[in-house]
Design an enzyme around this catalytic site. Structure first.
Site, PDB file in Angstrom:
ATOM      1  N   ILE A 147       0.832  -1.203   0.000  1.00  0.00           N
ATOM      2  CA  ILE A 147       0.000   0.000   0.000  1.00  0.00           C
ATOM      3  C   ILE A 147       0.865   1.251   0.000  1.00  0.00           C
ATOM      4  O   ILE A 147       0.628   2.187  -0.777  1.00  0.00           O
ATOM      5  CB  ILE A 147      -0.946  -0.003   1.213  1.00  0.00           C
ATOM      6  CG1 ILE A 147      -1.937  -1.170   1.111  1.00  0.00           C
ATOM      7  CG2 ILE A 147      -1.699   1.322   1.310  1.00  0.00           C
ATOM      8  CD1 ILE A 147      -2.767  -1.389   2.360  1.00  0.00           C
ATOM      9  N   ASP A 166      11.144   3.017   5.468  1.00  0.00           N
ATOM     10  CA  ASP A 166      10.877   1.600   5.713  1.00  0.00           C
ATOM     11  C   ASP A 166      12.208   0.883   5.887  1.00  0.00           C
ATOM     12  O   ASP A 166      12.936   0.672   4.913  1.00  0.00           O
ATOM     13  CB  ASP A 166      10.095   0.970   4.560  1.00  0.00           C
ATOM     14  CG  ASP A 166       9.524  -0.393   4.924  1.00  0.00           C
ATOM     15  OD1 ASP A 166      10.163  -1.112   5.724  1.00  0.00           O
ATOM     16  OD2 ASP A 166       8.438  -0.737   4.423  1.00  0.00           O
ATOM     17  N   ALA A 229      -3.941   2.205   8.563  1.00  0.00           N
ATOM     18  CA  ALA A 229      -3.275   0.932   8.853  1.00  0.00           C
ATOM     19  C   ALA A 229      -3.911   0.241  10.053  1.00  0.00           C
ATOM     20  O   ALA A 229      -4.555  -0.791   9.918  1.00  0.00           O
ATOM     21  CB  ALA A 229      -1.787   1.153   9.077  1.00  0.00           C
ATOM     22  N   ARG A 230      -3.739   0.823  11.258  1.00  0.00           N
ATOM     23  CA  ARG A 230      -4.352   0.275  12.469  1.00  0.00           C
ATOM     24  C   ARG A 230      -4.493   1.399  13.499  1.00  0.00           C
ATOM     25  O   ARG A 230      -3.632   2.262  13.618  1.00  0.00           O
ATOM     26  CB  ARG A 230      -3.524  -0.876  13.071  1.00  0.00           C
ATOM     27  CG  ARG A 230      -3.698  -2.223  12.397  1.00  0.00           C
ATOM     28  CD  ARG A 230      -5.107  -2.772  12.601  1.00  0.00           C
ATOM     29  NE  ARG A 230      -5.312  -4.069  11.971  1.00  0.00           N
ATOM     30  CZ  ARG A 230      -5.792  -4.253  10.755  1.00  0.00           C
ATOM     31  NH1 ARG A 230      -6.057  -3.213   9.991  1.00  0.00           N
ATOM     32  NH2 ARG A 230      -6.001  -5.469  10.281  1.00  0.00           N
ATOM     33  N   ASP A 254      -9.099   5.412   9.745  1.00  0.00           N
ATOM     34  CA  ASP A 254     -10.025   4.403   9.220  1.00  0.00           C
ATOM     35  C   ASP A 254     -10.368   3.354  10.282  1.00  0.00           C
ATOM     36  O   ASP A 254     -11.047   2.383   9.983  1.00  0.00           O
ATOM     37  CB  ASP A 254      -9.398   3.728   7.983  1.00  0.00           C
ATOM     38  CG  ASP A 254     -10.442   3.055   7.104  1.00  0.00           C
ATOM     39  OD1 ASP A 254     -11.598   3.528   7.087  1.00  0.00           O
ATOM     40  OD2 ASP A 254     -10.116   2.064   6.433  1.00  0.00           O
ATOM     41  N   GLU A 259     -12.643   7.774  21.534  1.00  0.00           N
ATOM     42  CA  GLU A 259     -11.868   8.981  21.839  1.00  0.00           C
ATOM     43  C   GLU A 259     -11.855   9.972  20.682  1.00  0.00           C
ATOM     44  O   GLU A 259     -11.847  11.192  20.889  1.00  0.00           O
ATOM     45  CB  GLU A 259     -10.432   8.587  22.188  1.00  0.00           C
ATOM     46  CG  GLU A 259      -9.564   9.717  22.700  1.00  0.00           C
ATOM     47  CD  GLU A 259      -9.612   9.877  24.201  1.00  0.00           C
ATOM     48  OE1 GLU A 259      -9.471  11.011  24.686  1.00  0.00           O
ATOM     49  OE2 GLU A 259      -9.790   8.852  24.883  1.00  0.00           O
ATOM     50  N   HIS A 271     -13.669   2.034   8.731  1.00  0.00           N
ATOM     51  CA  HIS A 271     -12.880   0.937   8.156  1.00  0.00           C
ATOM     52  C   HIS A 271     -13.333   0.608   6.728  1.00  0.00           C
ATOM     53  O   HIS A 271     -13.693  -0.528   6.408  1.00  0.00           O
ATOM     54  CB  HIS A 271     -12.974  -0.306   9.050  1.00  0.00           C
ATOM     55  CG  HIS A 271     -11.881  -1.300   8.771  1.00  0.00           C
ATOM     56  ND1 HIS A 271     -11.822  -2.544   9.374  1.00  0.00           N
ATOM     57  CD2 HIS A 271     -10.800  -1.252   7.947  1.00  0.00           C
ATOM     58  CE1 HIS A 271     -10.765  -3.203   8.936  1.00  0.00           C
ATOM     59  NE2 HIS A 271     -10.131  -2.431   8.065  1.00  0.00           N
ATOM     60  N   GLY A 273     -11.276   1.133   4.060  1.00  0.00           N
ATOM     61  CA  GLY A 273     -10.101   1.051   3.205  1.00  0.00           C
ATOM     62  C   GLY A 273     -10.172  -0.008   2.129  1.00  0.00           C
ATOM     63  O   GLY A 273      -9.853   0.238   0.961  1.00  0.00           O
ATOM     64  N   ALA A 274     -10.592  -1.204   2.510  1.00  0.00           N
ATOM     65  CA  ALA A 274     -10.628  -2.307   1.543  1.00  0.00           C
ATOM     66  C   ALA A 274     -12.050  -2.665   1.137  1.00  0.00           C
ATOM     67  O   ALA A 274     -12.283  -3.721   0.547  1.00  0.00           O
ATOM     68  CB  ALA A 274      -9.936  -3.531   2.136  1.00  0.00           C
TER      69      ALA A 274
END
Length: 387
Positions: A147, A166, A229-230, A254, A259, A271, A273-274
């Site tokens: 991604i 990375d 991502a998370r 996503d 909070e 969520h 994204g996919a």
């Protein structure tokens, strides 16, 4: 007949690839393999028959990886299958955040009922939603996997100045990365230099709260942050405080939690994204192909808990051994096969952390005694015979 348990709805285009010799059901008992999307398997009893689990998606937080590795159950994911869907949403979210599209649209909706005055009200009120263009802005991409590479390349094509970080950049990813992308060595460089930051790394103990009060303090005033991502990669309390102080101009996530909901400056997406039909099809096809390749050939491709070995089709006989990554397993295995007077045609072995996987191709038949010797080698977890 191989039995496949589906824990979520899996796209038909994927299931159709199983063909004859496979039986798929949402209520399958004693399955050889499981296909799953988001259903949690942490409290599920894993039957002795289970050989593999394929997650139709990239994240595997819903699967007990350590428990599976201990039982010799190979867990697959489908990296890259949903990458384009996520990339498109990230680029859209970046533009929406910069141009304040969602709050502006919500404001315009509130003008309903003002009749002929709406046009004048729009022209008078639109200035409160002015936001910057992305052209020429510096985008920091943390994580250059399937991604992250697509996002970086797309941003570069939109004339953004892109930094990528990375430390585990693969050869394949590097070859796909645009030469316009500047690869930096630390997240600190990303934090300090970027106008917009997007995160594309897995959630691990090392990456949890990657973005927190300390890292936010390093960032430019008015930075925007995207998290597709998370959720745990960004500390929710810290990002909320940074939004409220004005340090961070916008945050798009996503994976919302309580909070970050209903906070001005934070866009919480459920969520998505996919969540495209193309992505679901791609993930299903890849997951089914991984399962078939493992069950039929013993090959492992895209595993998250065992090493990948693609041994090709079975020519004669093949023995596949999942074992602990300890000395002498391979030597005892080869000596047992050779001791049967059988010629080893091919031998492959790789390790991944505490676990290893070995494949031996040979012509002929192993005796029951030889099979017993292999299965009782110290460190052997599971043995499969194919052919």
């Amino acid at each position: 007949m191989a039995n496949i348990l589906t824990l979520n709805k899996i796209a038909k285009i994927g299931l159709d690839r199983f063909g004859e010799g496979y039986n798929c059901s949402e209520t399958m008992e004693n399955p050889d393999a499981v296909l799953v999307r988001s259903a949690s398997m942490h409290d599920m009893e894993l039957p002795e028959s289970l050989l593999a689990i394929a997650r139709a998606g990239a994240g595997v937080n819903n699967i007990p990886l350590d428990k599976c590795a201990e039982k010799g159950i190979v867990v697959f994911n489908t990296p890259g299958a949903n990458a384009n869907a996520v990339k498109e949403l990230v680029i859209g979210a970046m533009i929406m955040s910069c141009r304040n599209v969602l709050p502006a649209a919500a404001w315009a909706k509130g003008l309903k009922g003002n009749g002929d005055q709406v046009g004048k009200m729009v022209e008078k009120g639109k200035s409160q939603f002015v936001g910057p263009e992305i052209k020429g802005k510096k985008l920091g991409v943390i994580g250059l996997g399937a991604i992250g590479v697509l996002v970086a390349n797309a941003a570069a094509a939109l004339d953004m100045d892109v930094l990528g970080y990375d430390p585990y950049l693969s050869v394949d990813a590097a070859l796909k990365l645009s030469p316009k992308i500047k690869h930096v060595k630390t997240t600190k460089e990303i934090f300090e230099q970027s106008d917009i930051i997007t995160i594309h790394v897995p959630l691990t103990p090392d990456t949890k709260d990657l973005v927190n009060a300390e890292s936010i303090a390093l960032m430019k005033d008015g930075v925007r942050i995207l998290n597709f991502a998370r959720g745990g990669l960004v500390n929710s309390a810290d990002i909320k405080a940074a939004i409220e102080s004005g340090k961070v101009a916008g945050y798009v996530i996503d994976f919302p939690d309580d909070e970050v909901l209903d906070v001005d400056g934070i866009v919480a997406i459920p969520h998505l994204g996919a969540s495209t039909p193309e992505s679901e099809d791609n993930c299903a096809v890849m997951a089914v192909d991984e399962i078939k390749n493992y069950l039929e050939n013993g090959s492992i491709v895209h595993s998250v808990n065992y090493p990948d070995i693609d041994a090709g089709p079975v020519v004669d006989k093949r023995v596949c051994i999942l074992h602990q990554n300890i000395p002498q397993v391979l030597s005892k295995l080869s000596s047992t096969v050779s001791g049967e007077g059988l010629n080893i045609e091919n031998l492959l072995s790789k390790s991944k952390g505490d676990y290893a996987y070995s494949i031996v191709d040979f012509a002929g038949e192993l005796s029951d005694k030889a099979k017993e010797l292999i299965e009782t080698i110290d460190g052997v977890i599971k043995v499969r015979y194919i052919g």
